[in-house]
Design a protein around this motif. Structure first.
Motif, PDB file in Angstrom:
ATOM      1  N   PRO A  35       0.828  -1.205   0.000  1.00  0.00           N
ATOM      2  CA  PRO A  35       0.000   0.000   0.000  1.00  0.00           C
ATOM      3  C   PRO A  35       0.869   1.264   0.000  1.00  0.00           C
ATOM      4  O   PRO A  35       1.847   1.338   0.742  1.00  0.00           O
ATOM      5  CB  PRO A  35      -0.806  -0.099   1.298  1.00  0.00           C
ATOM      6  N   ALA A  36       0.493   2.218  -0.844  1.00  0.00           N
ATOM      7  CA  ALA A  36       1.194   3.503  -0.856  1.00  0.00           C
ATOM      8  C   ALA A  36       0.863   4.241   0.433  1.00  0.00           C
ATOM      9  O   ALA A  36      -0.178   3.996   1.052  1.00  0.00           O
ATOM     10  CB  ALA A  36       0.750   4.311  -2.062  1.00  0.00           C
ATOM     11  N   LEU A  37       1.756   5.131   0.854  1.00  0.00           N
ATOM     12  CA  LEU A  37       1.517   5.896   2.079  1.00  0.00           C
ATOM     13  C   LEU A  37       1.132   7.313   1.723  1.00  0.00           C
ATOM     14  O   LEU A  37       1.625   7.856   0.739  1.00  0.00           O
ATOM     15  CB  LEU A  37       2.812   5.984   2.891  1.00  0.00           C
ATOM     16  N   PRO A  38       0.311   7.942   2.548  1.00  0.00           N
ATOM     17  CA  PRO A  38       0.125   9.385   2.382  1.00  0.00           C
ATOM     18  C   PRO A  38       1.482  10.054   2.552  1.00  0.00           C
ATOM     19  O   PRO A  38       2.346   9.538   3.269  1.00  0.00           O
ATOM     20  CB  PRO A  38      -0.806   9.766   3.534  1.00  0.00           C
ATOM     21  N   LYS A  39       1.675  11.209   1.912  1.00  0.00           N
ATOM     22  CA  LYS A  39       2.988  11.853   1.971  1.00  0.00           C
ATOM     23  C   LYS A  39       3.188  12.653   3.253  1.00  0.00           C
ATOM     24  O   LYS A  39       4.036  13.542   3.301  1.00  0.00           O
ATOM     25  CB  LYS A  39       3.178  12.750   0.734  1.00  0.00           C
ATOM     26  N   SER A  40       2.455  12.355   4.293  1.00  0.00           N
ATOM     27  CA  SER A  40       2.596  13.145   5.521  1.00  0.00           C
ATOM     28  C   SER A  40       3.725  12.623   6.399  1.00  0.00           C
ATOM     29  O   SER A  40       4.051  11.441   6.374  1.00  0.00           O
ATOM     30  CB  SER A  40       1.286  13.098   6.303  1.00  0.00           C
ATOM     31  N   THR A  41       4.297  13.518   7.184  1.00  0.00           N
ATOM     32  CA  THR A  41       5.336  13.148   8.140  1.00  0.00           C
ATOM     33  C   THR A  41       4.817  12.074   9.084  1.00  0.00           C
ATOM     34  O   THR A  41       5.518  11.121   9.417  1.00  0.00           O
ATOM     35  CB  THR A  41       5.744  14.394   8.951  1.00  0.00           C
ATOM     36  N   PRO A 118       8.050  -3.823   2.949  1.00  0.00           N
ATOM     37  CA  PRO A 118       8.552  -5.047   2.319  1.00  0.00           C
ATOM     38  C   PRO A 118       9.795  -5.562   3.033  1.00  0.00           C
ATOM     39  O   PRO A 118      10.715  -4.802   3.306  1.00  0.00           O
ATOM     40  CB  PRO A 118       8.892  -4.602   0.897  1.00  0.00           C
ATOM     41  N   CYS A 119       9.791  -6.851   3.325  1.00  0.00           N
ATOM     42  CA  CYS A 119      10.967  -7.496   3.913  1.00  0.00           C
ATOM     43  C   CYS A 119      12.007  -7.650   2.806  1.00  0.00           C
ATOM     44  O   CYS A 119      11.661  -7.901   1.650  1.00  0.00           O
ATOM     45  CB  CYS A 119      10.528  -8.862   4.414  1.00  0.00           C
ATOM     46  N   TRP A 120      13.279  -7.488   3.141  1.00  0.00           N
ATOM     47  CA  TRP A 120      14.346  -7.743   2.164  1.00  0.00           C
ATOM     48  C   TRP A 120      14.699  -9.221   2.273  1.00  0.00           C
ATOM     49  O   TRP A 120      15.152  -9.673   3.337  1.00  0.00           O
ATOM     50  CB  TRP A 120      15.561  -6.850   2.434  1.00  0.00           C
ATOM     51  N   VAL A 121      14.455  -9.963   1.200  1.00  0.00           N
ATOM     52  CA  VAL A 121      14.652 -11.417   1.215  1.00  0.00           C
ATOM     53  C   VAL A 121      15.693 -11.809   0.163  1.00  0.00           C
ATOM     54  O   VAL A 121      15.902 -11.089  -0.815  1.00  0.00           O
ATOM     55  CB  VAL A 121      13.322 -12.171   0.981  1.00  0.00           C
ATOM     56  N   ILE A 122      16.317 -12.967   0.351  1.00  0.00           N
ATOM     57  CA  ILE A 122      17.457 -13.339  -0.504  1.00  0.00           C
ATOM     58  C   ILE A 122      17.051 -14.195  -1.694  1.00  0.00           C
ATOM     59  O   ILE A 122      17.850 -14.384  -2.614  1.00  0.00           O
ATOM     60  CB  ILE A 122      18.545 -14.057   0.323  1.00  0.00           C
ATOM     61  N   ALA A 123      15.850 -14.743  -1.685  1.00  0.00           N
ATOM     62  CA  ALA A 123      15.348 -15.561  -2.793  1.00  0.00           C
ATOM     63  C   ALA A 123      13.864 -15.758  -2.556  1.00  0.00           C
ATOM     64  O   ALA A 123      13.376 -15.538  -1.446  1.00  0.00           O
ATOM     65  CB  ALA A 123      16.055 -16.912  -2.832  1.00  0.00           C
ATOM     66  N   LYS A 124      13.168 -16.142  -3.614  1.00  0.00           N
ATOM     67  CA  LYS A 124      11.756 -16.493  -3.457  1.00  0.00           C
ATOM     68  C   LYS A 124      11.592 -17.887  -4.057  1.00  0.00           C
ATOM     69  O   LYS A 124      11.727 -18.059  -5.271  1.00  0.00           O
ATOM     70  CB  LYS A 124      10.869 -15.474  -4.171  1.00  0.00           C
TER      71      LYS A 124
END
Ligand SMILES: *[C@@H]1O[C@H](CO)[C@@H](O)[C@H](O)[C@H]1NC(C)=O
Ligand SMILES: *[C@@H]1O[C@H](CO)[C@@H](O)[C@H](O)[C@H]1NC(C)=O
Ligand SMILES: *[C@@H]1O[C@H](CO)[C@@H](O)[C@H](O)[C@H]1NC(C)=O
Ligand SMILES: *[C@@H]1O[C@H](CO)[C@@H](O)[C@H](O)[C@H]1NC(C)=O
Ligand SMILES: *[C@@H]1O[C@H](CO)[C@@H](O)[C@H](O)[C@H]1NC(C)=O
Length: 477
Positions: A35-41, A118-124
């Motif tokens: 999901p995209a985030l609103p651009k708010s702080t 998103p998690c940074w993963v090494i393979a799917k």
């Protein structure tokens, strides 16, 4: 005419960089699933608060430096390797501020995936549709180590002209039985869920028995050639052929007792095979080393993917094979109906543009850029006054943050002992504790930059400060 000429030049440039373009397009497609985030702080602070800190999985890149909790390093060897790798990347490339959760699970599963970041993963293991964004697997160790391995093996490859090599498909490795106890028993689950890699390996080594003129795919020791016995542990989706059954019966028929083969000696073969990993049937670290051998790379047909796979094309950069097509593919390459020299050229491009040490670092930079842009991370982390306020208001009780340092070695890439260094990198990551408790050390680093231009930012700072506290208070409840 002139316009057409210019378009042609642009077209040629696009073709030369299509590897990068395809990787970035795949990365952006993956990120669009979040999901995209609103651009708010407030929204950005909430996002960062979700990522920081999960002690055994959070990583922060801040001001070109790498931070994690001590427990991240203690949790697994893959975490330490990833930390070493990232620290070496930060020495080479300007990677801008970003925070993420990392999972070294070879399947791409990520326990810390909260659905927001998103998690940074090494393979799917099951392909690109799986969650997470891909980062290079940890077996490159670090950029300097990888540079040394690569130049060492490339030098050896250069002494062995392709035409003079053994015209067979080569692989050495082990096979194990990853059958689990079924659901409902201790340690239970899907009994055959992790067997795909071992099944593929058994299938491939059995072709050595059937097609010895084309296939030299073997276990490197009898003790490590222990496939599942299908009579005891059945996996209906992974059937054995008669040839596979014969190897189960007598593994010695598919074993070369010569033992471990050094990567430089893979250059004795024209064709090198990559097989899925034995642990879960996902990626195998073997593949990292296959692109600079000047051998044709054969992929066993499998669904797993790594970060650079979007740039690869079957029949162009490598050839996909299975039990039926392995020997015929070798014959086609030998006979010229598959253009081996052309595939070798494309494999060299994979080496030079995708898996070279600088390429790995550049990709990490692109990954950070894409994540930053999707989640507007700069809004909080790139404003030092706001970042200081953010770190001060973050719940960091009980954390033991450390900064991870890259391993510095002698100036010449070959001046260190590859095997000794690899052992050391496997077991440790150089780190120093941050001053103060919780996130105080980070707040101080941020504040030091804030102080330099605080005057101009005073109003702005105050305004965002409030939004931030509001965001974090809401998140905490
Ligand atoms: C990796 O993910 C699998 C699910 O695919 C899970 O069963 C396993 O426990 C995970 N391993 C680790 C070390 O987290
Ligand atoms: C490579 O193979 C040759 C010939 O079999 C052998 O003498 C040499 O020791 C091997 N190199 C390594 C590093 O194992
Ligand atoms: C191998 O792939 C070919 C198509 O490329 C297919 O016809 C054949 O059934 C496959 N063999 C196995 C054993 O999967
Ligand atoms: C404020 O500080 C940041 C971080 O040190 C720096 O990058 C930026 O150039 C400074 N801005 C001004 C206007 O001095
Ligand atoms: C922030 O930095 C300024 C000077 O750069 C310093 O005067 C101030 O004490 C610092 N504040 C904190 C909370 O560390």
């Amino acid at each position: 005419m002139r316009l057409l000429a210019r378009l042609l030049v642009v077209g040629a440039a696009a073709a030369a960089s299509d590897f990068d373009g395809r990787m970035i397009a795949a990365l952006e497609e993956t990120l669009r699933r979040y999901p995209a985030l609103p651009k708010s702080t407030e929204a950005v602070a909430r996002y960062l608060d979700d990522v920081l800190w999960r002690p055994t999985s959070s990583v922060l890149v801040y001001e070109g430096r790498l931070f994690a909790d001590r427990r991240f390093l203690d949790a697994s060897e893959k975490n330490r390797k990833h930390a070493n790798f990232m620290a070496s990347v930060l020495r080479r490339e300007h990677v801008r501020n970003v925070a993420y959760v990392f999972s070294g699970n070879s399947t791409g599963e990520c326990a810390a995936d909260t659905g927001i970041a998103p998690c940074w993963v090494i393979a799917k293991a099951r392909g690109h549709a799986q969650r997470g964004v891909l980062v290079p697997n940890p077996y490159f160790h670090d950029a300097a180590y990888w540079e040394a391995v690569r130049s060492h093996v490339r030098a050896r490859a250069a002494t062995r002209p392709f035409a003079s090599r053994i015209p067979r498909a080569f692989w050495r490795g082990h096979i194990r039985d990853s059958w689990h106890a079924p659901e409902g028993t201790p340690g239970g689950g899907d009994p055959c869920g992790d067997e795909f890699g071992n099944w593929a390996r058994l299938s491939a080594v059995s072709r050595s028995v059937e097609d010895p003129d084309e296939v030299d795919v073997k276990c490197w020791s009898g003790a490590k050639c222990a496939p599942r016995d299908a009579r005891v542990h059945r996996c209906d989706a992974l059937p054995y052929t008669a040839a596979m059954g014969a190897v189960v019966e007598d593994p010695s028929i598919a074993t070369d007792e010569g033992g471990h083969v050094a990567k430089e000696n893979f250059t004795r073969y024209k064709y090198v095979l990559n097989l899925p990993g034995s642990t879960t049937g996902s990626y195998s670290r073997n593949l990292n080393h296959l692109w600079f051998l000047n051998s044709v790379v054969l992929f066993w047909d499998a669904p797993f993917v790594e970060w650079y796979f979007p740039a690869l094309t079957d029949g162009v950069t490598h050839v996909v094979v299975n039990a039926t097509t392995l020997a015929p593919t070798v014959r086609a390459l030998e006979g010229g109906s598959l253009d081996a020299p052309k595939i070798l050229e494309a494999a060299a491009r994979v080496d030079e543009e995708l898996v070279c040490p600088r390429c790995l670092a550049k990709y990490v930079r692109s990954l950070a850029t894409a994540v930053r842009s999707r989640f507007n991370v700069a809004k909080v982390l790139d404003d030092p006054c706001l970042a200081a306020a953010f770190f001060r208001s973050l719940d960091c009780d009980g954390l033991g943050l450390v900064e991870i340092h890259s391993t510095v070695r002698a100036a010449s890439a070959n001046a260190f002992d590859l095997s000794k260094d690899r052992r050391r990198l496997s077991t440790s990551a150089a780190s120093t504790p941050l001053i103060g408790t919780g996130c105080a050390g980070l707040a101080e680093i941020a504040n030091a930059s804030c102080g330099l231009n605080a005057t101009g930012l005073a109003h702005h700072h105050h305004h965002h400060h409030n939004a931030l506290f509001k965001a974090l208070r809401t998140t905490a409840t």
